[in-house]
Design a protein around this motif. Structure first.
Motif, PDB file in Angstrom:
ATOM      1  N   GLU A   1      52.567  32.906  46.098  1.00 34.10           N
ATOM      2  CA  GLU A   1      51.360  33.626  45.748  1.00 34.10           C
ATOM      3  C   GLU A   1      51.483  34.351  44.424  1.00 34.10           C
ATOM      4  O   GLU A   1      50.522  34.538  43.700  1.00 34.10           O
ATOM      5  CB  GLU A   1      51.028  34.645  46.836  1.00 34.10           C
TER       6      GLU A   1
ATOM      7  N   LEU B   1      38.072  36.518  44.099  1.00 32.39           N
ATOM      8  CA  LEU B   1      37.530  37.520  45.014  1.00 32.39           C
ATOM      9  C   LEU B   1      37.569  38.895  44.354  1.00 32.39           C
ATOM     10  O   LEU B   1      36.581  39.636  44.350  1.00 32.39           O
ATOM     11  CB  LEU B   1      38.347  37.512  46.303  1.00 32.39           C
ATOM     12  N   VAL B   2      38.714  39.219  43.762  1.00 26.77           N
ATOM     13  CA  VAL B   2      38.883  40.531  43.130  1.00 26.77           C
ATOM     14  C   VAL B   2      37.898  40.681  41.965  1.00 26.77           C
ATOM     15  O   VAL B   2      37.210  41.693  41.833  1.00 26.77           O
ATOM     16  CB  VAL B   2      40.341  40.715  42.651  1.00 26.77           C
TER      17      VAL B   2
ATOM     18  N   SER C   1      44.695  29.269  47.855  1.00 28.62           N
ATOM     19  CA  SER C   1      43.326  29.692  48.098  1.00 28.62           C
ATOM     20  C   SER C   1      43.147  30.052  49.551  1.00 28.62           C
ATOM     21  O   SER C   1      43.766  29.465  50.428  1.00 28.62           O
ATOM     22  CB  SER C   1      42.345  28.595  47.712  1.00 28.62           C
TER      23      SER C   1
ATOM     24  N   THR D   1      39.844  31.833  45.689  1.00 29.53           N
ATOM     25  CA  THR D   1      41.132  32.380  45.293  1.00 29.53           C
ATOM     26  C   THR D   1      41.064  33.900  45.307  1.00 29.53           C
ATOM     27  O   THR D   1      39.990  34.488  45.149  1.00 29.53           O
ATOM     28  CB  THR D   1      41.518  31.907  43.894  1.00 29.53           C
ATOM     29  N   ARG D   2      42.225  34.500  45.439  1.00 28.10           N
ATOM     30  CA  ARG D   2      42.276  35.956  45.521  1.00 28.10           C
ATOM     31  C   ARG D   2      41.757  36.570  44.220  1.00 28.10           C
ATOM     32  O   ARG D   2      41.033  37.547  44.207  1.00 28.10           O
ATOM     33  CB  ARG D   2      43.704  36.395  45.796  1.00 28.10           C
ATOM     34  N   ARG D   3      42.140  35.917  43.134  1.00 30.98           N
ATOM     35  CA  ARG D   3      41.719  36.435  41.842  1.00 30.98           C
ATOM     36  C   ARG D   3      40.191  36.420  41.712  1.00 30.98           C
ATOM     37  O   ARG D   3      39.577  37.373  41.247  1.00 30.98           O
ATOM     38  CB  ARG D   3      42.342  35.586  40.735  1.00 30.98           C
TER      39      ARG D   3
END
Lengths: 251, 359
Positions: A3, A43-44, A34, A39-41
């Motif tokens: 991650e 989302l942020v 994902s 993806t976390r990015r």
């Protein structure tokens, strides 16, 4: 799941794609992590952007200065809600009195239409469009919208206020431009030919302000910071906003 | 390629100039947020949607404009992004400035020399198709082009041309074959911001995003300057609005692919139709006919779609901006943009990569 490699992977794919010609298998074979398709990015970033929009939405509660609005823009809630700041009303105004509001009057109303009577006044496009304001007609979102049967005479854009301390007539110079300009006979001349505003008849069309010559005669009225007759915006209770300290000359 | 790039600058600039001229002449053309003649206006679909929700009323004209806009977006997808929107033009300018200043610093040479170098490279690009791919990837890479010139030089000096293409293809396959979702196929940050824009309009009762929309700010900046000089309208807005725009262009480098809710709206709508999508003719494509690795179309794509290998493409086909870069760069002219593609055509199997390129 590597991650920790996700951000780099997400950040510079273009560079990798174009440049890395020497394999670099270990660096590129990591999985683009994902979670449920996002993806976390992402989302942020997305949530961050939305939070920023919410913060910006807070200007709703920051308070705004009421302004003189074009016909149909008297309902501030509706105007700010529906206006997409496209400035079609500004562009179409044949007399060039519709201007975008300044940021000084509040971020919420910034670039919404307001009236400026420096050069001309609003006669609801009498000659240009048979008394149907063009700004209202072109507004694509009906942010400017007149109720059925609305009349120029009874639609209050603002109220004129007369400052006797700079008015030439009160300096015994017998100026009566505003009296002659007023289409609604809302200005009264007293026995000394000094004007005062009949507020009940005034609808804030700006004819008087547009012709006031205080600035052209600045050597006489040297203290004048604005014209002797100014159209003031009204607050929700119909009271004048940012008026003269002692009120204007009325009759 | 070169010509198209110039067109993609000329058209948005010409549109901006047209609106500016019309504004000065009070012709009532409006601006991109709402353009048209008199009472007939095409409204920004996001603006219309937000205004309808914020005002909580049904405005026939706004609804009609919204429907028409959605139909156009279904047909043309993100074509607006490549051909009309002024933001990519400003981004290209930003990258040009960054490239010049960066080269000036790193190589110690003057900006002018750096420019000359770039021109040389561009000439070389014209001469050699394969170098063109590498250089175009570097130069046209949607964002981060400040490092592009370094790359161009590196490519020119060191790269074995074939290796460059092959390497890129290899890397792409390697890097993305395991992607769960590709850009545009799954929800990403833009979609969340699109949702956030609609939600904030509803909650706060005014179109919040309109205040910071870079397209709106572009025209607002122009009009503010026109008003400043044309009618002496002195206000801090003329400072704040352009400043905000510059911040968005300079610091939000990937605005279009990460933040722009309009881009999300267009790509979502574009999924509904299969119009004007690049389609490869397998009977002439270099990869299918000779079995060689090519990958040029995938490498020139500014939004990183690989039309040849949709299963390993970093971006979904709905991201296509109809910029025609792939069609123009195809060495065998095998890519066409048909009006309509059937579903089977879009799901065409990827040609198996030559053995050495397989993971």
């Amino acid at each position: 799941m590597k991650e920790n490699e996700l951000p780099d992977k997400e950040k510079e794919p273009e560079i990798d794609q174009g440049m890395d010609t020497s394999g670099g298998d270990s660096a590129i074979s990591s999985k683009n992590q994902s979670v449920e398709g996002i993806t976390r990015r992402s989302l942020v970033t997305g949530v961050g952007g939305t939070v920023a929009l919410c913060a910006l939405g807070g200007v709703r509660f920051a308070g705004t200065t009421p302004l003189v609005r074009p016909p149909g823009g008297q309902d501030f809630e509706r105007l700010t809600a529906a206006c997409i700041r496209c400035e079609k009303c500004v562009e179409v105004c044949p007399r060039h009195v519709v201007k975008p509001a300044h940021i000084e009057h509040g971020i919420l109303g910034m670039r919404t239409p307001t009236l400026n009577f420096d050069r001309d006044w609003c006669n609801w496009c009498e000659e240009e469009n048979n008394g149907h304001p063009l700004c209202v007609e072109v507004c694509p979102t009906e942010a400017l919208s007149l109720p059925e049967g609305a009349e120029q005479e009874t639609t209050i854009l603002g109220i004129a206020e007369l400052d006797s301390s700079v008015c030439l007539a009160y300096l015994d110079l017998s100026c009566r431009f505003c009296y002659d300009a007023c289409p609604f006979e809302a200005i009264h001349l007293d026995e000394n030919h000094r004007p005062s505003i009949i507020t009940e008849k005034c609808n804030g069309c700006g004819a008087c302000e547009a012709v006031c010559v205080v600035f052209e005669n600045a050597s006489i009225s040297a203290d004048a910071k604005e014209r002797a007759v100014m159209i003031r915006a009204l607050d929700e209770d119909g009271k004048i906003v940012n008026g003269l300290p002692g009120g204007g000359m009325t009759s | 390629m070169k010509k198209l790039n110039i067109l993609q600058i000329i058209i948005p600039v010409a549109i901006a100039l047209l609106f500016t001229g019309a504004y000065i002449a009070h012709l009532d053309f409006g601006m991109l947020s709402s353009f048209g003649w008199s009472t007939i206006s095409m409204i920004c679909p996001l603006g219309a949607l937000m205004a309808l929700l914020a005002a909580k009323m049904l405005v026939p004209r706004a609804v009609i404009a919204l429907v028409v806009a959605i139909v156009l977006m279904v047909i043309f997808g993100r074509a607006f992004c490549a051909w009309v929107c002024p933001v990519p033009v400003m981004q290209k300018f930003r990258d040009l400035v960054a490239r010049i200043t960066k080269e000036g610093i790193t190589s110690g040479s003057s900006s002018k020399k750096a420019l000359n170098d770039s021109t040389d490279v561009t000439d070389a690009v014209d001469a050699s198709a394969d170098v063109a791919v590498a250089a175009d990837v570097a130069v046209d890479a949607d964002v981060d082009a400040d490092v592009a010139s370094d790359k161009v030089v590196a490519v020119q000096e060191t790269v074995d041309e074939t290796l460059a293409v092959k390497g890129a293809g290899e890397l792409q396959a390697g890097a993305y074959s395991s992607c769960a979702k590709k850009r545009g196929a799954a929800i990403d940050s833009r979609h969340i911001i699109l949702g956030g824009s609609v939600l904030t309009a509803l909650v706060f009762g005014f179109p919040v995003f309109c205040l910071i929309c870079p397209i709106g700010l572009t025209f607002a900046s122009i009009f503010l300057v026109v008003n400043l000089f044309g009618s002496g309208d002195v206000t801090w807005t003329v400072v704040v609005v352009p400043l905000l725009l510059v911040v968005e262009i300079v610091f939000f480098r990937k605005w279009c692919s990460r933040f722009c809710p309009l881009s999300a709206f267009m790509s979502l709508s574009g999924k509904l139709g299969r119009f004007f999508r690049p389609k490869i003719n397998d009977t002439t494509c270099r990869e299918t006919t000779t079995g060689e690795a090519c990958g040029i179309c995938g490498n020139v794509c500014p939004v990183m779609i690989d039309p040849r290998h949709p299963d390993v493409s970093p971006a979904a086909i709905s991201e296509c901006t109809r910029c025609l870069a792939c069609a123009k760069s195809c060495p065998t002219q095998s890519i066409k943009i048909p009006i309509w593609s059937s579903k089977d055509e879009l799901l065409q199997k990827t040609t198996p990569l030559p053995p050495e390129d397989k993971q």
